[in-house]
Design a protein around this motif. Structure first.
Motif, PDB file in Angstrom:
ATOM      1  N   GLY A 267       0.576  -1.330   0.088  1.00  0.00           N
ATOM      2  CA  GLY A 267      -0.094  -0.074  -0.198  1.00  0.00           C
ATOM      3  C   GLY A 267       1.274   1.106  -0.274  1.00  0.00           C
ATOM      4  O   GLY A 267       2.093   1.079   0.697  1.00  0.00           O
ATOM      5  N   VAL A 268       0.948   2.350  -0.634  1.00  0.00           N
ATOM      6  CA  VAL A 268       1.203   3.462  -0.635  1.00  0.00           C
ATOM      7  C   VAL A 268      -0.349   5.279  -0.248  1.00  0.00           C
ATOM      8  O   VAL A 268      -0.418   4.995  -1.689  1.00  0.00           O
ATOM      9  CB  VAL A 268       2.123   3.411  -2.235  1.00  0.00           C
ATOM     10  CG1 VAL A 268       2.593   4.805  -2.372  1.00  0.00           C
ATOM     11  CG2 VAL A 268       3.124   2.226  -2.342  1.00  0.00           C
ATOM     12  N   ASN A 269       0.862   5.650   0.024  1.00  0.00           N
ATOM     13  CA  ASN A 269       0.079   7.155   0.123  1.00  0.00           C
ATOM     14  C   ASN A 269       1.182   8.129   0.047  1.00  0.00           C
ATOM     15  O   ASN A 269       2.486   8.027   0.948  1.00  0.00           O
ATOM     16  CB  ASN A 269      -0.512   6.873   1.319  1.00  0.00           C
ATOM     17  CG  ASN A 269      -1.178   8.132   1.856  1.00  0.00           C
ATOM     18  OD1 ASN A 269      -2.455   8.198   0.991  1.00  0.00           O
ATOM     19  ND2 ASN A 269      -1.687   8.871   2.692  1.00  0.00           N
ATOM     20  N   GLY A 270       0.721   8.818  -1.169  1.00  0.00           N
ATOM     21  CA  GLY A 270       1.508  10.045  -1.394  1.00  0.00           C
ATOM     22  C   GLY A 270       1.210  11.104  -0.287  1.00  0.00           C
ATOM     23  O   GLY A 270      -0.446  11.577  -0.672  1.00  0.00           O
TER      24      GLY A 270
ATOM     25  N   ARG B 253      -4.308   1.919  -8.718  1.00  0.00           N
ATOM     26  CA  ARG B 253      -4.540   2.832  -8.082  1.00  0.00           C
ATOM     27  C   ARG B 253      -6.023   2.605  -7.262  1.00  0.00           C
ATOM     28  O   ARG B 253      -7.163   2.533  -8.119  1.00  0.00           O
ATOM     29  CB  ARG B 253      -4.861   4.578  -9.345  1.00  0.00           C
ATOM     30  CG  ARG B 253      -3.418   4.780  -9.629  1.00  0.00           C
ATOM     31  CD  ARG B 253      -3.759   6.460 -10.574  1.00  0.00           C
ATOM     32  NE  ARG B 253      -2.571   7.150 -10.674  1.00  0.00           N
ATOM     33  CZ  ARG B 253      -1.805   7.601 -10.201  1.00  0.00           C
ATOM     34  NH1 ARG B 253      -2.735   7.727  -8.562  1.00  0.00           N
ATOM     35  NH2 ARG B 253      -0.739   7.795 -10.554  1.00  0.00           N
ATOM     36  N   VAL B 254      -5.834   3.375  -6.139  1.00  0.00           N
ATOM     37  CA  VAL B 254      -7.366   3.113  -5.939  1.00  0.00           C
ATOM     38  C   VAL B 254      -8.617   4.299  -4.936  1.00  0.00           C
ATOM     39  O   VAL B 254      -7.525   5.181  -4.133  1.00  0.00           O
ATOM     40  CB  VAL B 254      -6.834   2.031  -4.441  1.00  0.00           C
ATOM     41  CG1 VAL B 254      -7.991   0.986  -3.301  1.00  0.00           C
ATOM     42  CG2 VAL B 254      -5.984   0.489  -4.907  1.00  0.00           C
ATOM     43  N   SER B 255      -9.120   4.191  -5.207  1.00  0.00           N
ATOM     44  CA  SER B 255     -10.025   5.438  -5.243  1.00  0.00           C
ATOM     45  C   SER B 255     -11.065   5.473  -3.446  1.00  0.00           C
ATOM     46  O   SER B 255     -10.735   4.308  -3.088  1.00  0.00           O
ATOM     47  CB  SER B 255     -10.761   6.097  -5.870  1.00  0.00           C
ATOM     48  OG  SER B 255     -12.145   5.004  -5.669  1.00  0.00           O
ATOM     49  N   ARG B 256     -10.371   6.744  -3.305  1.00  0.00           N
ATOM     50  CA  ARG B 256     -11.409   6.982  -1.047  1.00  0.00           C
ATOM     51  C   ARG B 256     -12.671   6.022  -1.059  1.00  0.00           C
ATOM     52  O   ARG B 256     -12.927   4.552  -0.725  1.00  0.00           O
ATOM     53  CB  ARG B 256     -11.526   7.765  -0.831  1.00  0.00           C
ATOM     54  CG  ARG B 256      -9.588   8.696  -1.201  1.00  0.00           C
ATOM     55  CD  ARG B 256      -9.226   8.830   0.262  1.00  0.00           C
ATOM     56  NE  ARG B 256      -7.987   9.138  -0.163  1.00  0.00           N
ATOM     57  CZ  ARG B 256      -7.337   9.845   0.782  1.00  0.00           C
ATOM     58  NH1 ARG B 256      -7.680   9.488   1.963  1.00  0.00           N
ATOM     59  NH2 ARG B 256      -5.754   9.966   0.460  1.00  0.00           N
TER      60      ARG B 256
ATOM     61  N   GLU C 272      -7.611  12.720  -1.722  1.00  0.00           N
ATOM     62  CA  GLU C 272      -9.166  12.808  -1.419  1.00  0.00           C
ATOM     63  C   GLU C 272      -9.108  14.282  -2.253  1.00  0.00           C
ATOM     64  O   GLU C 272      -8.042  14.640  -2.739  1.00  0.00           O
ATOM     65  CB  GLU C 272      -9.256  13.365   0.040  1.00  0.00           C
ATOM     66  CG  GLU C 272      -8.659  12.475   0.595  1.00  0.00           C
ATOM     67  CD  GLU C 272     -10.144  12.605   1.951  1.00  0.00           C
ATOM     68  OE1 GLU C 272     -10.393  12.845   2.567  1.00  0.00           O
ATOM     69  OE2 GLU C 272      -8.906  13.066   3.164  1.00  0.00           O
ATOM     70  N   THR C 273     -10.166  14.718  -3.312  1.00  0.00           N
ATOM     71  CA  THR C 273     -10.395  16.154  -4.052  1.00  0.00           C
ATOM     72  C   THR C 273      -9.973  17.019  -3.008  1.00  0.00           C
ATOM     73  O   THR C 273     -10.000  17.292  -1.812  1.00  0.00           O
ATOM     74  CB  THR C 273     -12.059  16.346  -3.723  1.00  0.00           C
ATOM     75  OG1 THR C 273     -12.540  14.645  -4.370  1.00  0.00           O
ATOM     76  CG2 THR C 273     -11.983  16.844  -5.326  1.00  0.00           C
ATOM     77  N   SER C 274      -9.273  17.689  -3.881  1.00  0.00           N
ATOM     78  CA  SER C 274      -8.172  18.427  -3.682  1.00  0.00           C
ATOM     79  C   SER C 274      -8.577  20.353  -4.309  1.00  0.00           C
ATOM     80  O   SER C 274      -8.981  20.248  -5.421  1.00  0.00           O
ATOM     81  CB  SER C 274      -6.925  18.804  -3.093  1.00  0.00           C
ATOM     82  OG  SER C 274      -6.054  19.908  -2.986  1.00  0.00           O
ATOM     83  N   GLN C 275      -8.383  21.370  -3.580  1.00  0.00           N
ATOM     84  CA  GLN C 275      -8.855  22.305  -4.604  1.00  0.00           C
ATOM     85  C   GLN C 275      -7.178  23.160  -4.642  1.00  0.00           C
ATOM     86  O   GLN C 275      -6.881  24.252  -4.609  1.00  0.00           O
ATOM     87  CB  GLN C 275      -8.609  24.536  -3.697  1.00  0.00           C
ATOM     88  CG  GLN C 275     -10.532  23.389  -3.681  1.00  0.00           C
ATOM     89  CD  GLN C 275     -10.971  23.378  -4.414  1.00  0.00           C
ATOM     90  OE1 GLN C 275     -11.200  24.149  -5.738  1.00  0.00           O
ATOM     91  NE2 GLN C 275     -12.419  22.529  -4.983  1.00  0.00           N
ATOM     92  N   ALA C 276      -5.862  22.551  -4.729  1.00  0.00           N
ATOM     93  CA  ALA C 276      -4.455  21.950  -4.405  1.00  0.00           C
ATOM     94  C   ALA C 276      -3.634  22.873  -5.838  1.00  0.00           C
ATOM     95  O   ALA C 276      -4.909  22.699  -6.654  1.00  0.00           O
ATOM     96  CB  ALA C 276      -3.780  21.026  -4.519  1.00  0.00           C
TER      97      ALA C 276
END
Length: 163
Positions: free
Chosen positions: A15-18, A110-113, A78-82
């Motif tokens: 599992g990988v989380n950036g 790629r695994v979505s939330r 997660e959806t972001s306004q970045a």
């Protein structure tokens, strides 16, 4: 780290989380976390950008070959306004991971939330990380909260997933 032997019919997932310029890593065999070293990855410093990307692919491919996962489960953000500029470091290291997985011959998902919630049977409301204690009984330190716990949840979910 001692070599992990995977039983016939079992599934090993990395599992990988950036987060920013760092990939946080966790590994699970059939839904159970296993010790992992290293637990994070950053692109090599001090190199010209292109050389750093190439060196990163080589380093990550070597890690993947040593860990020998059946699948790499990269948690989507997660959806972001970045802004684009704020996302470049994360996108860069995630693309390096994709090339490394291809180099190592490892499937990458790629695994979505939403998919993670579905695989783990979690409610649709609240932050995914708020449910980590329901999925993981023993946190793996260091850098657990808001970093590796999402990687661990992805590893657990995908190590049990047949899809």
């Amino acid at each position: 780290m001692p070599e992990q032997v995977t039983e016939v019919g079992s599934m090993r997932a990395l599992g990988v989380n950036g987060a920013g310029d760092t990939l946080w890593l966790a590994c699970a065999d059939d839904g159970e976390l296993v010790d992992l070293d290293p637990y994070s990855f950053k692109l090599p410093a001090g190199l010209e950008r292109g050389e750093g990307l190439r060196a990163g692919v080589e380093e990550l491919a070597a890690i993947l070959k040593r860990v020998a996962p059946d699948v790499v489960a990269l948690q989507e953000p997660e959806t972001s306004q970045a802004t684009y500029q704020s996302l470049v470091p994360r996108m860069s290291v995630e693309i390096v991971l994709e090339f490394a997985a291809a180099e190592a011959g490892v499937e990458m998902r790629r695994v979505s939330r939403a998919k993670l919630r579905s695989l783990l049977g979690l409610p649709r409301s609240g932050a995914v990380s708020s449910y980590s204690s329901e999925v993981i009984s023993k946190p793996q330190n260091p850098h657990w909260a808001k970093k590796r716990e999402i990687a661990a949840m992805s590893a657990v979910a995908c190590s049990k997933d047949d899809a």
